[in-house]
Design a protein around this motif. Structure first.
Motif, short mmCIF file in Angstrom:
data_model
loop_
_atom_site.label_atom_id
_atom_site.label_comp_id
_atom_site.label_asym_id
_atom_site.label_seq_id
_atom_site.Cartn_x
_atom_site.Cartn_y
_atom_site.Cartn_z
N ASP A 140 0.81 -1.22 0.00
CA ASP A 140 0.00 0.00 0.00
C ASP A 140 0.84 1.27 0.00
OD1 ASP A 140 1.01 0.09 2.57
OD2 ASP A 140 -0.92 -0.19 3.57
N GLY A 141 2.17 1.11 -0.11
CA GLY A 141 3.06 2.27 -0.18
C GLY A 141 3.61 2.71 1.15
N ARG A 142 3.11 2.16 2.25
CA ARG A 142 3.61 2.55 3.56
C ARG A 142 4.93 1.85 3.88
NH1 ARG A 142 -1.25 1.84 7.73
NH2 ARG A 142 -1.79 0.08 6.37
N GLN A 143 5.57 2.30 4.95
CA GLN A 143 6.86 1.77 5.35
C GLN A 143 6.97 1.84 6.87
OE1 GLN A 143 10.28 3.47 3.28
NE2 GLN A 143 11.47 3.44 5.17
N GLU A 144 7.58 0.81 7.46
CA GLU A 144 7.85 0.80 8.90
C GLU A 144 9.27 0.32 9.12
OE1 GLU A 144 4.98 -1.06 11.49
OE2 GLU A 144 3.36 -0.72 10.03
N THR A 145 9.84 0.65 10.27
CA THR A 145 11.20 0.20 10.58
C THR A 145 11.20 -0.63 11.85
OG1 THR A 145 11.66 2.25 11.77
CG2 THR A 145 12.32 2.15 9.44
N PHE A 146 12.12 -1.60 11.89
CA PHE A 146 12.26 -2.51 13.02
C PHE A 146 13.73 -2.75 13.28
CE2 PHE A 146 8.21 -3.38 10.97
CZ PHE A 146 7.33 -3.45 12.03
N ASP A 147 14.03 -3.22 14.49
CA ASP A 147 15.41 -3.59 14.81
C ASP A 147 15.75 -4.97 14.26
OD1 ASP A 147 15.93 -1.24 16.40
OD2 ASP A 147 14.63 -2.12 17.93
N LEU A 148 14.74 -5.84 14.15
CA LEU A 148 14.93 -7.17 13.59
C LEU A 148 13.69 -7.57 12.81
CD1 LEU A 148 16.52 -9.87 13.34
CD2 LEU A 148 15.35 -10.63 15.43
N VAL A 149 13.90 -8.04 11.58
CA VAL A 149 12.83 -8.58 10.76
C VAL A 149 13.14 -10.04 10.49
CG1 VAL A 149 11.61 -8.46 8.55
CG2 VAL A 149 12.36 -6.34 9.68
N VAL A 150 12.20 -10.91 10.86
CA VAL A 150 12.35 -12.35 10.67
C VAL A 150 11.46 -12.78 9.50
CG1 VAL A 150 12.09 -14.63 11.72
CG2 VAL A 150 12.83 -12.67 13.12
N GLY A 151 12.06 -13.27 8.45
CA GLY A 151 11.30 -13.73 7.30
C GLY A 151 10.86 -15.17 7.49
N ALA A 152 9.57 -15.35 7.76
CA ALA A 152 8.98 -16.68 7.86
C ALA A 152 7.90 -16.79 6.79
CB ALA A 152 8.41 -16.90 9.26
N ASP A 153 8.19 -16.21 5.63
CA ASP A 153 7.18 -16.02 4.59
C ASP A 153 7.32 -16.99 3.42
OD1 ASP A 153 9.53 -14.56 4.25
OD2 ASP A 153 8.58 -12.90 3.21
N GLY A 154 7.85 -18.18 3.69
CA GLY A 154 7.70 -19.28 2.78
C GLY A 154 8.59 -19.31 1.57
N ALA A 155 8.22 -20.19 0.63
CA ALA A 155 9.06 -20.50 -0.52
C ALA A 155 9.44 -19.27 -1.33
CB ALA A 155 8.33 -21.51 -1.41
N TRP A 156 8.48 -18.39 -1.55
CA TRP A 156 8.72 -17.20 -2.40
C TRP A 156 8.82 -15.96 -1.52
CZ3 TRP A 156 10.30 -19.03 -6.74
CH2 TRP A 156 9.84 -20.29 -7.15
N SER A 157 9.61 -16.09 -0.48
CA SER A 157 9.80 -15.07 0.54
C SER A 157 10.16 -13.71 -0.06
CB SER A 157 10.90 -15.51 1.50
OG SER A 157 11.32 -14.47 2.34
N ARG A 158 9.48 -12.67 0.41
CA ARG A 158 9.84 -11.29 0.06
C ARG A 158 10.95 -10.77 0.96
NH1 ARG A 158 6.17 -8.76 -3.39
NH2 ARG A 158 5.19 -10.40 -4.63
N THR A 159 11.22 -11.50 2.06
CA THR A 159 12.30 -11.10 2.96
C THR A 159 13.64 -11.63 2.49
OG1 THR A 159 10.66 -11.33 4.75
CG2 THR A 159 12.96 -11.01 5.40
N ARG A 160 13.65 -12.82 1.86
CA ARG A 160 14.90 -13.49 1.50
C ARG A 160 15.86 -12.62 0.69
NH1 ARG A 160 13.27 -17.54 -1.85
NH2 ARG A 160 12.64 -18.88 -0.14
#
Length: 372
Positions: A140-160
């Motif tokens: 949706d165009g928004r953005q947030e910041t974190f100290d740690l992001v854990v990618g548990a988003d599967g085979a086609w991970s957007r975090t990887r």
């Protein structure tokens, strides 16, 4: 100091991570692209292993509830020849709780409990390195910041992509999934064929597997070696056309076995992808992965178990942190890579034997794993 932590994905690994943190009173943000928990079918049952998935649930304080919901009888396994001959008919002891089954939907609801998941938050990109933290960009165009992001988003991970440029590759094996409902009342012959757990029939480079879920629901998987474009000129939304193609693929198999395919009204195409057996990455501060995002492997009973234990272990190391967060994440990754690498080798070799030119390989594998 409480760090700002987000986990991307509400599968078993992500929810276990969040639930263990919650048990320790540690805040965590769960980001899930689906708008609601039941927007998609949850998939088939999972067998949760002692020392893996069950240990993770113990760390989350949920083992007793799991034992009430799970189905130890679902561990039963029957193997047939293509002509319908019963080759193996293994049934667990009444007290055998090594790998009891639970429906994915039941496990999801158990883990969700009091968690406050942010539904409909579709992550498009994770960007480490900013002074204020790791930036998470949303559709949706928004953005947030974190100290740690854990990618548990599967085979086609957007975090990887934040830590690794590696993408999954096709194994050469495809699953086509279908379902049977109210099998005991509507298809009693098939119910007897399947038994209380699963039935598997192995042929040359192909197999049919049926797995009982709760409530008389059964998942059926046609498994075969084929090019990725095997379905060219086939409308996968046309159930009659898909059924005809599958029946031709399994031509000559016993009528009771092919009966697993005949009543189906819809089919789902699931080509199997994996990551390299020893997938690792150069550590990136503020981002890590777990589960399929980190080590996608053939679906032979290890994936969800590993993801859950990884989520629980990472959460415990954060909740009881006495030193540097980044050091704790580095230690977690080293431990995860070693264990996942071992399981990836096992499951990769297992897939080669289960969907094999020699059906005897599948039977031999079963005898190794589950001696009579």
């Amino acid at each position: 100091m409480r760090h700002r932590i987000a986990v991307v994905g509400s599968g078993p690994g992500g929810l276990t991570f969040a639930r263990v943190l919650h048990r320790h009173g540690y805040p965590v943000t769960v980001l899930e692209r689906d708008p609601a928990p039941d927007v998609r079918p949850p998939g088939g049952a999972l067998d949760l292993h002692e020392g893996l998935g069950q240990l993770a649930l113990e760390k989350a304080g949920l083992l007793t509830e799991f034992q009430v919901l799970s189905r130890p009888e679902g561990q039963a396994m029957r193997i047939l020849d293509a002509d319908g001959t019963v080759l193996r008919d293994w049934r667990p002891r009444p007290d055998d709780r090594a790998n009891p089954e639970i429906d994915r939907g039941q496990l999801r609801d158990l883990l969700l409990g009091p968690l406050d998941v942010q539904w409909g938050r579709s992550v498009t990109q994770v960007v480490p390195g900013a002074r204020e933290g790791v930036a998470v960009h949303f559709a949706d165009g928004r953005q947030e910041t974190f100290d740690l992001v854990v990618g548990a988003d599967g085979a086609w991970s957007r975090t990887r992509p934040a830590v690794s440029s590696v993408t999954p590759h096709y194994t050469g094996v495809t699953y086509v999934e279908t379902s049977l409902d109210d099998v005991d009342a509507r298809h009693p012959d098939l119910a007897r064929l399947i038994g209380e757990g699963s039935v598997a029939v192995y042929g040359v480079n192909r197999a049919l597997v049926a797995q009982r879920n709760s409530g008389g629901h059964v998942k059926v998987y046609a498994q075969f070696r084929a090019p990725l474009d095997w379905h060219a000129n086939l409308d996968l939304a046309d159930a009659e056309a898909v059924r005809s193609r599958l029946l031709a693929l399994f031509d000559g198999w016993a009528a009771p076995v092919l009966g697993l395919l005949r009543p189906a009204t819809a089919f789902v195409h699931r080509p199997l992808y994996v990551l390299p057996v020893s997938h690792t990455w150069t550590h990136v501060p503020g981002v890590t992965l777990l589960g399929d995002a980190a080590h996608l492997m053939p679906p032979l009973g290890a994936g969800a178990n590993l993801a859950m234990l990884e989520g629980a272990e990472l959460a415990e190391s954060i909740a009881t942190l006495s030193g540097n967060l980044d050091e704790a994440v580095r230690a977690f990754e080293e431990q995860m890579w070693a264990r996942a690498g071992r399981w990836a080798k096992i499951t990769t070799a297992g897939l080669e034997r289960l969907v094999s030119p020699d059906p005897a390989e599948a039977l031999a594998l079963f005898d190794q794993v589950q001696p009579s």
